[in-house]
Design an enzyme around this catalytic site. Structure first.
Site, mmCIF file in Angstrom:
data_model
loop_
_atom_site.group_PDB
_atom_site.id
_atom_site.type_symbol
_atom_site.label_atom_id
_atom_site.label_comp_id
_atom_site.label_asym_id
_atom_site.label_seq_id
_atom_site.Cartn_x
_atom_site.Cartn_y
_atom_site.Cartn_z
ATOM 1 N N SER A 186 43.500 -9.248 -28.189
ATOM 2 C CA SER A 186 44.515 -8.819 -27.098
ATOM 3 C C SER A 186 43.683 -7.661 -26.362
ATOM 4 O O SER A 186 42.709 -7.867 -25.786
ATOM 5 C CB SER A 186 45.922 -8.223 -27.860
ATOM 6 O OG SER A 186 46.581 -7.876 -26.798
ATOM 7 N N ASP B 132 52.164 -17.929 -25.708
ATOM 8 C CA ASP B 132 51.938 -16.446 -25.853
ATOM 9 C C ASP B 132 52.839 -15.841 -25.183
ATOM 10 O O ASP B 132 53.114 -15.696 -23.947
ATOM 11 C CB ASP B 132 50.211 -16.026 -25.308
ATOM 12 C CG ASP B 132 50.034 -14.682 -25.574
ATOM 13 O OD1 ASP B 132 50.835 -13.695 -25.841
ATOM 14 O OD2 ASP B 132 48.727 -14.370 -25.829
ATOM 15 N N HIS C 214 50.787 -14.850 -30.082
ATOM 16 C CA HIS C 214 49.791 -13.854 -29.496
ATOM 17 C C HIS C 214 48.950 -13.429 -30.594
ATOM 18 O O HIS C 214 47.819 -13.131 -30.592
ATOM 19 C CB HIS C 214 50.642 -12.775 -28.888
ATOM 20 C CG HIS C 214 49.687 -11.767 -28.283
ATOM 21 N ND1 HIS C 214 48.684 -11.949 -27.241
ATOM 22 C CD2 HIS C 214 49.445 -10.345 -28.601
ATOM 23 C CE1 HIS C 214 47.904 -10.866 -26.727
ATOM 24 N NE2 HIS C 214 48.497 -9.937 -27.761
#
Length: 257
Positions: free
Chosen positions: A97, A194, A224
């Protein structure tokens, strides 16, 4: 900045001593090293030296994020990289991320990084773009971490100051401009579903970097925070293969010189 609160138990940075091949792991926004510990332990079992720093303001209290800058998060990762470089001759960086955003920034500055691996990296998040209009002092209530596996529990904050999101937005925009400076081998893991970062972020990054070797692995059974989800074993196996092949190639080049 100096944090005002103690580290949440389980959210600490971790380090495993191993070979001269180092793995640097970077967690994401409002996450902690706990989110990448499972894959970090897998690399340690394979004999690698593994380092996972805790980004400033993360894993303590949401109020610690109220004064943090994106540059401080980057400096945390950079410091860990330079420390690992003193111990290891070969280094691969794995970022999830926002950790992927920071990893790309690091790779754009240090051309000697041997490879980067990104898990649902963040570069543009339209769903939260409206947060840019909030006062920095406002707090945003966070939902449940985006993990498909109901048995996985991530250490994170339940609310976050808008200031921290402003730093995230500014950081992503800055790193976008540096993608053309990334030349090292790169592989990405992209969840098809996601709910935080659109999967298109991964494709954008792969098109923008200048790496000769670039690849993508699709994760069909994770959301995610894929490092804690059903596909984490796939991430580990594909990452090990990527790293082993690159390491063998690096060794052959050194022998031929």
């Amino acid at each position: 900045m100096k944090e005002a609160y103690p580290v949440i138990p389980g959210a600490e940075a971790f380090y495993y001593e191993g070979s001269e091949i180092g793995i640097l792991l970077c967690h994401g926004f409002i996450g902690t090293p706990q989110s990448v510990k499972y894959i970090g332990e897998a690399f340690a079992r394979e004999g690698y030296t593994v380092s996972a720093p805790r980004l400033t303001g993360h894993g303590t209290h949401d109020q610690d994020l109220a004064n943090c800058l994106f540059s401080e998060w980057y400096l945390t990762l950079e410091k860990a990289y330079l420390e690992l470089k003193e111990r290891c001759t070969t280094i691969y960086v794995i970022g999830q991320s926002m950790g992927g955003t920071l990893t790309l920034n690091l790779a754009s500055h240090y051309r000697d990084i041997d490879g980067v691996l990104l898990i649902n990296p963040a570069m543009h998040i339209p769903a939260i773009a409206s947060y840019q209009n909030l006062s920095p002092a406002e707090y945003i209530q966070e939902g449940t971490p985006d993990i498909k596996n109901p048995d996985a529990a991530e250490i994170t904050y339940t609310k976050v100051p808008a200031h921290a999101y402003h730093q995230l937005f500014d950081g992503m925009e800055m790193v976008k401009k540096r993608l053309s400076f990334v030349h090292c081998p790169i592989t990405c893991f992209q969840s098809t579903t996601d709910h935080v970062v659109p999967p298109e972020n991964t494709d954008y990054i792969l098109q923008a970097v200048q790496s000769e070797l670039r690849s993508k692995h699709v994760l069909t059974n994770s959301y995610h925070v894929a490092s804690m989800d059903y596909d984490n074993e796939k991430i580990i196996s594909e990452s090990l293969q990527f790293i082993e092949q690159l390491t063998a190639s690096i060794h052959l080049k050194k022998v031929s010189l």
